[in-house]
Enzyme design. Structure first.
Site, PDB file in Angstrom:
ATOM      1  N   THR A  41       2.658  -1.461 -11.876  1.00 22.84           N
ATOM      2  CA  THR A  41       3.307  -1.128 -13.138  1.00 22.84           C
ATOM      3  C   THR A  41       3.347  -2.313 -14.074  1.00 22.84           C
ATOM      4  O   THR A  41       3.299  -2.163 -15.300  1.00 22.84           O
ATOM      5  CB  THR A  41       4.738  -0.619 -12.846  1.00 22.84           C
ATOM      6  OG1 THR A  41       4.622   0.563 -12.073  1.00 22.84           O
ATOM      7  CG2 THR A  41       5.500  -0.302 -14.110  1.00 22.84           C
ATOM      8  N   THR A 120       5.192  -2.269  -7.126  1.00 26.59           N
ATOM      9  CA  THR A 120       6.389  -2.407  -6.291  1.00 26.59           C
ATOM     10  C   THR A 120       6.418  -1.431  -5.109  1.00 26.59           C
ATOM     11  O   THR A 120       7.139  -1.655  -4.145  1.00 26.59           O
ATOM     12  CB  THR A 120       7.664  -2.194  -7.140  1.00 26.59           C
ATOM     13  OG1 THR A 120       7.647  -0.874  -7.678  1.00 26.59           O
ATOM     14  CG2 THR A 120       7.764  -3.217  -8.246  1.00 26.59           C
ATOM     15  N   ASP A 121       5.629  -0.345  -5.180  1.00 27.96           N
ATOM     16  CA  ASP A 121       5.728   0.697  -4.147  1.00 27.96           C
ATOM     17  C   ASP A 121       5.447   0.168  -2.739  1.00 27.96           C
ATOM     18  O   ASP A 121       6.108   0.565  -1.780  1.00 27.96           O
ATOM     19  CB  ASP A 121       4.744   1.842  -4.429  1.00 27.96           C
ATOM     20  CG  ASP A 121       5.170   2.693  -5.624  1.00 27.96           C
ATOM     21  OD1 ASP A 121       6.256   2.450  -6.174  1.00 27.96           O
ATOM     22  OD2 ASP A 121       4.404   3.604  -5.999  1.00 27.96           O
ATOM     23  N   LYS A 193      12.624  -1.883  -1.042  1.00 24.99           N
ATOM     24  CA  LYS A 193      12.694  -1.191  -2.334  1.00 24.99           C
ATOM     25  C   LYS A 193      13.736  -0.088  -2.208  1.00 24.99           C
ATOM     26  O   LYS A 193      13.602   0.800  -1.368  1.00 24.99           O
ATOM     27  CB  LYS A 193      11.320  -0.631  -2.724  1.00 24.99           C
ATOM     28  CG  LYS A 193      11.335  -0.017  -4.122  1.00 24.99           C
ATOM     29  CD  LYS A 193       9.955   0.392  -4.626  1.00 24.99           C
ATOM     30  CE  LYS A 193      10.103   0.986  -6.026  1.00 24.99           C
ATOM     31  NZ  LYS A 193       8.857   1.364  -6.659  1.00 24.99           N
ATOM     32  N   GLU A 314      21.035   4.131  22.795  1.00 28.52           N
ATOM     33  CA  GLU A 314      21.120   5.534  23.255  1.00 28.52           C
ATOM     34  C   GLU A 314      19.841   5.964  23.960  1.00 28.52           C
ATOM     35  O   GLU A 314      19.766   7.037  24.531  1.00 28.52           O
ATOM     36  CB  GLU A 314      21.377   6.461  22.067  1.00 28.52           C
ATOM     37  CG  GLU A 314      22.810   6.415  21.554  1.00 28.52           C
ATOM     38  CD  GLU A 314      23.045   7.490  20.516  1.00 28.52           C
ATOM     39  OE1 GLU A 314      23.108   8.671  20.872  1.00 28.52           O
ATOM     40  OE2 GLU A 314      23.171   7.127  19.327  1.00 28.52           O
TER      41      GLU A 314
HETATM   42  N1  ASP Z   1       3.416   2.967  -8.485  1.00 28.12           N
HETATM   43  C1  ASP Z   1       3.600   1.638  -9.012  1.00 28.12           C
HETATM   44  C2  ASP Z   1       2.942   0.669  -8.070  1.00 28.12           C
HETATM   45  O1  ASP Z   1       3.445   0.429  -7.014  1.00 28.12           O
HETATM   46  C3  ASP Z   1       5.044   1.347  -9.181  1.00 28.12           C
HETATM   47  C4  ASP Z   1       5.377  -0.067  -9.585  1.00 28.12           C
HETATM   48  O2  ASP Z   1       4.567  -0.953  -9.660  1.00 28.12           O
HETATM   49  O3  ASP Z   1       6.568  -0.307  -9.840  1.00 28.12           O
HETATM   50  O4  ASP Z   1       1.914   0.166  -8.411  1.00 28.12           O
END
Ligand code: ASP
Length: 357
Positions: A41, A120-121, A193, A314
């Protein structure tokens, strides 16, 4: 920010997957930082600044750096485009390429630190992987954003500026692979995340921050306690492929057949995203024990956001031949298991890795 949005909106940048050097006017007194761009992103673009739909990986590294001219005062920058994809499409091939390139760059005396721009994914996975296989004490910093470059109040430019400042900072040395986003400096080992949209999406539950940064001025609180970098035993030198490890998600009335299917598809390891303390139905547990008897390594992790998965709580791990993930979530447990399975190891040795990493 406004300058960034204006610039990017008016220069819809064509994706060019070639090495690029950012014309920055070399200043011998400044540290040298190399940026490896992979997409995400932070390199995303939309037709308008106020819409939620956008495409990741549209803007190249030169445009991202040109949007923060202030950076010229803190570091000499070089950039390389490794890939330009949303991190949902990051592959192990890209991760191996990144690891190799970071190792080469870190070995060059002139380079102070390395920044990786990344979606970020799957940031957790790439960061944790690099933390385990890159043997340098130079700062290696991942940076992403939650809003695309064209958004109102895009968070990418400041995150990138801060990430470069941390990569150029001698105080960041020896702290392993770091993530810098939204003014927080966190360890690859601890990041999770936690929000699909908030700019404060990465947290380090229970373990906390490595430090904080404000417009590139950073304060450091601690070093990670796990093994990483030069102390890590893992190496991907000469590795072109990693063993298959699947994650199977546990839920109410979970059947056994997904575990059996994974074994039949050739998985060398399976991580269970268990309920609670790594639990699952009796039927699923039996399938895990069956798989373990066949030599498939089974790690019990948890779908719960915080807390350890303990051994023999458990579930009788000793009897069934299972591993407890301790503080690693399913996605990081998978990365550790893939690296562990690069050579044969007894179950006890694999369990020990979950204690150490
Ligand atoms: N879908 C995007 C990615 O991981 C989301 C992001 O970058 O925040 O590239």
């Amino acid at each position: 920010m406004k300058q960034m949005s204006f610039l990017l909106r008016n220069t819809m940048v064509v994706l060019v997957l070639v090495t690029s050097t950012i014309a920055n006017g070399q200043d011998n007194k400044l540290p040298n930082v190399v940026i490896l761009a992979t997409g995400g992103t932070i390199a995303g673009a939309a037709a308008s600044g106020a819409q939620s739909g956008y495409t990741s990986g549209q803007v190249n590294i030169d445009a991202m750096v040109n949007a923060i001219p202030e950076v010229k005062k803190i570091a000499n920058i070089k950039g390389e485009q490794i890939s330009n994809v949303g991190s949902q499409d990051i592959s192990f091939e890209i991760m191996l390429k990144l690891a190799k390139r970071i190792s080469e760059l870190a070995a060059q005396k002139d380079n102070t630190g390395i920044v990786i721009t990344h979606g970020t994914d799957t940031m957790e996975e790439t960061a944790f992987f690099l933390n385990l296989v890159v043997k340098t004490d130079k700062p290696v910093v991942l940076v992403g954003s939650m809003r695309p470059s064209t958004a109102i109040s895009a968070d990418g430019p400041l995150n990138l500026y801060n990430g470069i400042a941390v990569a150029a900072d001698p105080q960041a040395k020896g702290r392993g692979v770091l993530l810098v986003m939204n003014d927080w400096i966190q360890s690859a080992q601890t990041i999770v995340k936690v929000s699909t949209t908030s700019v404060q999406t990465f947290m380090s539950p229970l373990k906390g921050l490595i430090g904080t940064t404000a417009y590139g001025v950073s304060e450091y609180y601690k070093y990670p306690t796990s093994l990483y970098g030069a102390k890590s035993e893992f190496s991907v030198d000469g590795v072109t492929k990693l063993p298959r490890v699947d994650i199977v998600y546990a839920d109410v009335d979970m059947p056994a057949d997904l575990i059996d299917a994974s074994v039949n598809l050739g998985a060398k390891g399976i991580v269970i995203a268990g309920v609670g303390n790594g639990n699952m139905t009796a039927a699923a547990l039996e399938a895990c024990a069956r798989a373990s008897k066949k030599g498939v390594i089974i790690v019990r992790s948890s779908r719960v956001a915080t807390g350890n998965v303990g051994r023999n709580v458990e579930v009788n791990d000793d009897k069934l031949g299972l591993i407890a993930s301790l503080d690693l979530n399913p996605q990081k447990s998978r990365i550790l298991l893939m690296l562990a399975l690069l050579k044969p190891r007894p179950l006890e040795a694999i369990q020990k890795l979950y204690l150490e990493y």
